[in-house]
Design an enzyme around this catalytic site. Structure first.
Site, short mmCIF file in Angstrom:
data_model
loop_
_atom_site.label_atom_id
_atom_site.label_comp_id
_atom_site.label_asym_id
_atom_site.label_seq_id
_atom_site.Cartn_x
_atom_site.Cartn_y
_atom_site.Cartn_z
N ASP A 210 4.66 -2.07 0.93
CA ASP A 210 4.71 -3.26 0.06
C ASP A 210 4.77 -4.49 0.95
O ASP A 210 5.40 -4.47 2.01
CB ASP A 210 5.94 -3.22 -0.85
CG ASP A 210 5.79 -2.24 -1.99
OD1 ASP A 210 4.65 -1.95 -2.40
OD2 ASP A 210 6.83 -1.76 -2.49
N ASP B 214 0.04 -1.89 -6.79
CA ASP B 214 1.00 -2.24 -7.85
C ASP B 214 0.36 -3.21 -8.84
O ASP B 214 0.52 -3.08 -10.05
CB ASP B 214 2.25 -2.90 -7.27
CG ASP B 214 3.10 -1.97 -6.43
OD1 ASP B 214 3.13 -0.76 -6.72
OD2 ASP B 214 3.73 -2.46 -5.48
#
Length: 166
Positions: A122, A139
């Protein structure tokens, strides 16, 4: 096993989502390295911050990284297969786009990242806008894909209701 034209569109969107996700992660890993917490300002309130996400949404299962990793990998494989079967029958554009984005996001995060790195990479950090989670392209694909499916279901219901009242 016939695949509709929009089914092929869903598969193409899935491939594009995976490619964009993995290219962005390779770029960020090259820029920041893989050290947890390394960061660089990007544009305005957007920063790049390296986060190793061992869990799933909102950090669930992060304390059980190894078995959680494989559990999420198996679960994601089942989801991708199920959505792939659904996508092959797609007859509405929003359904195809939504399914493709969700499939691509699941492959990028929960299959490729967890198998290769042991965690999800991330890096998109907009905490300056008071959004506390760091996320990635996959995401975003999953989130937008779900929004498209919800929008499609509302539009479909609206059309059903309008046909019933005529």
């Amino acid at each position: 096993m016939k695949i509709t034209r929009l089914g092929w569109t869903a598969y193409a969107v899935a491939v594009a989502t995976v490619v964009l996700d993995q290219i962005s992660k390779l770029w960020v890993l090259g820029l920041l390295g893989s050290a947890q917490g390394s960061s660089a300002s990007l544009l305005g309130p957007v920063k790049l911050t390296m986060v190793h996400n061992y869990g799933m949404s909102f950090g669930l299962l992060r304390d059980h990284a190894e078995w959680g990793r494989w559990l999420l990998t198996v679960f994601s494989t089942a989801v991708v297969i199920g959505l792939g079967v659904w996508a092959r029958k797609a007859v509405r554009p929003l359904t195809a786009l939504g399914l493709g984005m969700i499939i691509g996001g699941a492959i990028g995060n929960n299959l490729i990242d967890r198998v290769i790195y042991g965690y999800v990479v991330d890096f998109i950090d907009v905490s300056r806008l008071y959004f506390p989670w760091v996320f990635n392209v996959a995401d975003s694909g999953i989130t937008v894909g779900v929004a498209f499916l919800l929008l499609d279901s509302f539009i479909g219901e609206e059309k059903k209701l309008s046909h019933q009242t005529e």
